[in-house]
Design a protein around this motif. Structure first.
Motif, PDB file in Angstrom:
ATOM      1  N   ASP A   1      10.466  18.281  -7.103  1.00 46.83           N
ATOM      2  CA  ASP A   1      11.725  17.999  -6.954  1.00 46.83           C
ATOM      3  C   ASP A   1      12.144  16.361  -6.922  1.00 46.83           C
ATOM      4  OD1 ASP A   1      12.564  20.657  -7.468  1.00 46.83           O
ATOM      5  OD2 ASP A   1      12.471  20.979  -5.226  1.00 46.83           O
ATOM      6  N   SER A   2      11.451  15.663  -5.998  1.00 42.84           N
ATOM      7  CA  SER A   2      11.690  14.265  -5.544  1.00 42.84           C
ATOM      8  C   SER A   2      11.627  13.403  -6.906  1.00 42.84           C
ATOM      9  CB  SER A   2      10.761  13.561  -4.371  1.00 42.84           C
ATOM     10  OG  SER A   2       9.175  13.770  -4.903  1.00 42.84           O
ATOM     11  N   LEU A   3      10.887  13.525  -7.767  1.00 39.09           N
ATOM     12  CA  LEU A   3      10.695  12.792  -8.990  1.00 39.09           C
ATOM     13  C   LEU A   3      11.728  13.201  -9.870  1.00 39.09           C
ATOM     14  CD1 LEU A   3       9.153  10.794 -10.854  1.00 39.09           C
ATOM     15  CD2 LEU A   3       7.796  12.513 -11.504  1.00 39.09           C
ATOM     16  N   SER A   4      12.099  14.490  -9.792  1.00 36.29           N
ATOM     17  CA  SER A   4      13.153  14.669 -10.819  1.00 36.29           C
ATOM     18  C   SER A   4      14.476  14.197 -10.457  1.00 36.29           C
ATOM     19  CB  SER A   4      13.304  16.498 -10.709  1.00 36.29           C
ATOM     20  OG  SER A   4      12.184  16.940 -11.342  1.00 36.29           O
ATOM     21  N   GLU A   5      14.673  14.140  -9.048  1.00 33.39           N
ATOM     22  CA  GLU A   5      15.837  13.795  -8.669  1.00 33.39           C
ATOM     23  C   GLU A   5      15.973  12.257  -9.025  1.00 33.39           C
ATOM     24  OE1 GLU A   5      15.691  14.606  -4.338  1.00 33.39           O
ATOM     25  OE2 GLU A   5      15.959  16.777  -4.820  1.00 33.39           O
ATOM     26  N   ARG A   6      14.774  11.480  -8.914  1.00 33.32           N
ATOM     27  CA  ARG A   6      14.930  10.157  -9.179  1.00 33.32           C
ATOM     28  C   ARG A   6      15.043   9.773 -10.822  1.00 33.32           C
ATOM     29  NH1 ARG A   6       9.702   8.357  -7.914  1.00 33.32           N
ATOM     30  NH2 ARG A   6      10.240   6.406  -9.309  1.00 33.32           N
ATOM     31  N   LEU A   7      14.665  10.673 -11.344  1.00 38.86           N
ATOM     32  CA  LEU A   7      14.830  10.484 -12.910  1.00 38.86           C
ATOM     33  C   LEU A   7      16.178  10.838 -13.480  1.00 38.86           C
ATOM     34  CD1 LEU A   7      11.492  12.249 -14.038  1.00 38.86           C
ATOM     35  CD2 LEU A   7      11.906   9.880 -14.015  1.00 38.86           C
ATOM     36  N   THR A   8      16.805  11.687 -12.754  1.00 37.28           N
ATOM     37  CA  THR A   8      18.054  12.408 -13.065  1.00 37.28           C
ATOM     38  C   THR A   8      18.964  11.296 -12.348  1.00 37.28           C
ATOM     39  OG1 THR A   8      17.463  14.566 -12.772  1.00 37.28           O
ATOM     40  CG2 THR A   8      19.802  13.978 -12.765  1.00 37.28           C
ATOM     41  N   ALA A   9      18.659  10.470 -11.391  1.00 35.86           N
ATOM     42  CA  ALA A   9      19.622   9.418 -10.879  1.00 35.86           C
ATOM     43  C   ALA A   9      19.483   8.207 -11.813  1.00 35.86           C
ATOM     44  CB  ALA A   9      19.137   9.003  -9.620  1.00 35.86           C
ATOM     45  N   GLY A  10      18.416   8.022 -12.631  1.00 38.01           N
ATOM     46  CA  GLY A  10      18.050   7.025 -13.469  1.00 38.01           C
ATOM     47  C   GLY A  10      18.634   7.319 -15.005  1.00 38.01           C
ATOM     48  N   ARG A  11      19.448   8.313 -14.821  1.00 37.10           N
ATOM     49  CA  ARG A  11      20.252   8.879 -15.986  1.00 37.10           C
ATOM     50  C   ARG A  11      19.429   9.248 -17.252  1.00 37.10           C
ATOM     51  NH1 ARG A  11      22.300   3.581 -15.556  1.00 37.10           N
ATOM     52  NH2 ARG A  11      22.114   2.969 -17.618  1.00 37.10           N
TER      53      ARG A  11
ATOM     54  N   TYR B   1       4.410  12.548   8.022  1.00 34.36           N
ATOM     55  CA  TYR B   1       4.522  11.231   8.688  1.00 34.36           C
ATOM     56  C   TYR B   1       5.115  10.383   7.643  1.00 34.36           C
ATOM     57  CZ  TYR B   1       0.574   9.865   5.554  1.00 34.36           C
ATOM     58  OH  TYR B   1      -0.313   9.472   4.541  1.00 34.36           O
ATOM     59  N   ARG B   2       5.498   9.069   8.338  1.00 36.80           N
ATOM     60  CA  ARG B   2       6.140   7.937   7.556  1.00 36.80           C
ATOM     61  C   ARG B   2       5.249   7.452   6.786  1.00 36.80           C
ATOM     62  NH1 ARG B   2       7.504   6.913  12.546  1.00 36.80           N
ATOM     63  NH2 ARG B   2       6.459   4.791  12.490  1.00 36.80           N
ATOM     64  N   ALA B   3       5.639   7.536   5.275  1.00 41.82           N
ATOM     65  CA  ALA B   3       4.857   7.200   4.180  1.00 41.82           C
ATOM     66  C   ALA B   3       4.567   5.732   4.527  1.00 41.82           C
ATOM     67  CB  ALA B   3       5.425   7.268   2.947  1.00 41.82           C
ATOM     68  N   THR B   4       3.153   5.163   4.197  1.00 41.36           N
ATOM     69  CA  THR B   4       2.635   3.913   4.350  1.00 41.36           C
ATOM     70  C   THR B   4       2.206   3.276   5.599  1.00 41.36           C
ATOM     71  OG1 THR B   4       4.423   2.494   4.375  1.00 41.36           O
ATOM     72  CG2 THR B   4       3.726   3.397   2.169  1.00 41.36           C
ATOM     73  N   GLN B   5       2.641   4.086   6.866  1.00 38.11           N
ATOM     74  CA  GLN B   5       2.769   3.957   8.025  1.00 38.11           C
ATOM     75  C   GLN B   5       1.440   4.516   8.780  1.00 38.11           C
ATOM     76  OE1 GLN B   5       4.943   1.422   9.191  1.00 38.11           O
ATOM     77  NE2 GLN B   5       5.391   1.463   6.745  1.00 38.11           N
TER      78      GLN B   5
ATOM     79  N   PRO C   1       2.344  12.111   3.566  1.00 36.52           N
ATOM     80  CA  PRO C   1       3.399  11.336   3.629  1.00 36.52           C
ATOM     81  C   PRO C   1       4.742  11.945   3.306  1.00 36.52           C
ATOM     82  CG  PRO C   1       2.102  10.919   1.706  1.00 36.52           C
ATOM     83  CD  PRO C   1       1.470  11.893   2.680  1.00 36.52           C
ATOM     84  N   ASP C   2       6.012  11.436   3.904  1.00 34.79           N
ATOM     85  CA  ASP C   2       7.201  12.084   3.598  1.00 34.79           C
ATOM     86  C   ASP C   2       7.757  11.667   2.393  1.00 34.79           C
ATOM     87  OD1 ASP C   2       7.829   9.316   4.291  1.00 34.79           O
ATOM     88  OD2 ASP C   2       9.082   9.973   5.935  1.00 34.79           O
ATOM     89  N   GLU C   3       6.936  11.116   1.331  1.00 35.98           N
ATOM     90  CA  GLU C   3       7.701  10.845   0.183  1.00 35.98           C
ATOM     91  C   GLU C   3       6.651  11.258  -0.989  1.00 35.98           C
ATOM     92  OE1 GLU C   3       8.134   6.517  -0.217  1.00 35.98           O
ATOM     93  OE2 GLU C   3       9.420   6.435   1.526  1.00 35.98           O
ATOM     94  N   GLY C   4       7.010  11.732  -2.074  1.00 37.73           N
ATOM     95  CA  GLY C   4       6.419  11.875  -3.432  1.00 37.73           C
ATOM     96  C   GLY C   4       6.012  13.534  -3.456  1.00 37.73           C
TER      97      GLY C   4
END
Length: 397
Positions: free
Chosen positions: A169-179, A338-342, A321-324
């Motif tokens: 879902d997170s990638l889909s949301e970014r792709l949709t936000a990118g038009r 956890y907070r990504a990259t931290q 991580p909390d992203e991806g």
């Protein structure tokens, strides 16, 4: 249907994409479809799929001569558009896939054939590279503006492809936000028949902890994946070392890759961290996963994260991580974010996991293991979507 997958990331010694491709051949045969994988290689060859059942008689992998990828010698890349177009003309597909958002997708987009086509987002280059390189200095919005050429490329692909398949879902949301207008989310799932809590082996767990210089009362964390910068294994090692000052903790990393020297340096001074070579033995990997106390993952650039899916199906709590894509798989009771990259956030999360009872968390994760979708579920949905597109084209014609 005859489905041709132009798969730039396939390699005989590859990882998650190889697993996905080989299961697709099985699922396609069972569903009565003919799957043909077209992949770049340093030599031309055709490999017939070893599958059983299915009215289409299985499928095959067609390796086309290409150049070696300079940063990972296991892989090649398509460098001859005319030859690729000739191959597609010869194969006469009902549906064409491109499995990389880069040059091969553009080549497939420019193919003059009439077959509909889908782009499978097996990679997320912005997360793997741009966000990782510049994220400490710039916001994602600023990075996206700086890489607007890539977003323009994706929008051109969106115009040329009937469907853009995202596994989370997170990638889909970014792709949709990118038009992008044709994005469909289809989670990939786990390879069926291998990963189950029933494979847990307490003797194996004790042996792995002994390799880490620890007794069976210690906590055993497992990491699985390529040694590549975007996987952030040195950060995972740093966090495990920090958490290990307060609790007896062993970390076993299974994998290899171009970043191996940096990973080995990070682990060199901690006897409680052990590095194991990657394995193609699915039963052995399933036993390793089921026998640990938790899976820990460092990469925030995953488009799905097969290792997390396999761990969840094995009844293993996951610390991600909390992203991806890894975070998108997390359900209440199946693990921790956890907070990504931290590294400090990961260390605190590991300590919390230990303090609140690994056995209790594993019991929750074991109860949720049967809910993990399989690759066959994914392919059933994917093939159904393709059938609708192909039928729609035929009716329109």
């Amino acid at each position: 249907m005859r489905i041709v997958d132009v798969c730039a990331f396939y390699a005989p010694r590859g990882g998650g994409v190889k697993t996905y491709v080989e299961r697709k051949l099985q699922a396609g045969a069972a569903a009565g479809h003919e799957i043909i994988i077209v992949a770049p290689s340093d030599n031309a060859q055709v490999m017939e799929a070893q599958v059983t059942g299915g009215s289409a008689g299985g499928g095959r992998i067609v390796m086309m001569p290409a150049r070696r990828f300079p940063f990972d010698r296991r892989y090649c890349y398509f460098d001859d558009e005319a030859s690729l177009h000739t191959m597609l003309d010869r194969l006469q597909p009902d549906m064409v896939e491109a499995s990389s958002p880069w040059t091969s997708a553009a080549m497939v987009a420019r193919w003059p054939g009439a077959a509909p086509r889908a782009l499978i987002m097996h990679a997320d280059p912005l997360s793997a590279y741009a966000y990782r390189w510049f994220g400490s200095m710039l916001s994602r919005q600023a990075i996206d503006r700086g890489f607007d050429w890539y977003w323009r490329h994706l929008r051109r692909m969106d115009d040329s492809f009937d469907m853009i398949v995202s596994a989370c879902d997170s990638l889909s949301e970014r792709l949709t936000a990118g038009r992008l207008a044709n994005v469909v989310t289809l989670p990939m799932g786990v390879e069926p028949g291998h990963f189950t809590p029933a494979r847990r082996n307490e003797d194996l767990r004790a042996r792995l902890l002994a390799r880490c210089g620890l007794g069976p009362d210690a906590t055993l964390l497992l990491g699985v994946g390529r040694h590549a910068p975007e996987k952030r294994w040195p950060m995972v090692i740093e966090a495990a070392t920090s958490a290990g000052y307060r609790n007896p903790l062993g970390l076993v990393l299974v994998g290899d890759g171009r970043d191996r020297a940096r990973v080995r340096r990070a682990a060199a001074n901690n006897p409680h961290i052990q590095l194991l070579a990657p394995t193609s033995d699915r039963a052995r990997l399933a036993e390793l996963l089921a026998s640990a106390d938790a899976l820990v993952h460092g990469g925030e650039a995953e488009t799905f994260c097969m290792a997390v899916s396999e761990a969840r199906a094995s009844g293993l709590p996951v610390i991600v991580p909390d992203e991806g894509g890894a975070s998108d798989q997390l359900q209440p009771g199946s693990g921790f974010l956890y907070r990504a990259t931290q590294a400090d956030s990961l260390a605190e999360t590991i300590a919390h996991f230990i303090a609140t009872g690994p056995a209790r968390h594993r019991a929750h994760a074991t109860a949720l293991a049967p809910t993990v979708i399989t690759m066959d579920d994914h392919f059933a949905r994917l093939f159904h979507a393709y059938e609708q597109i192909v039928d729609g084209r035929r009716h329109a014609a």
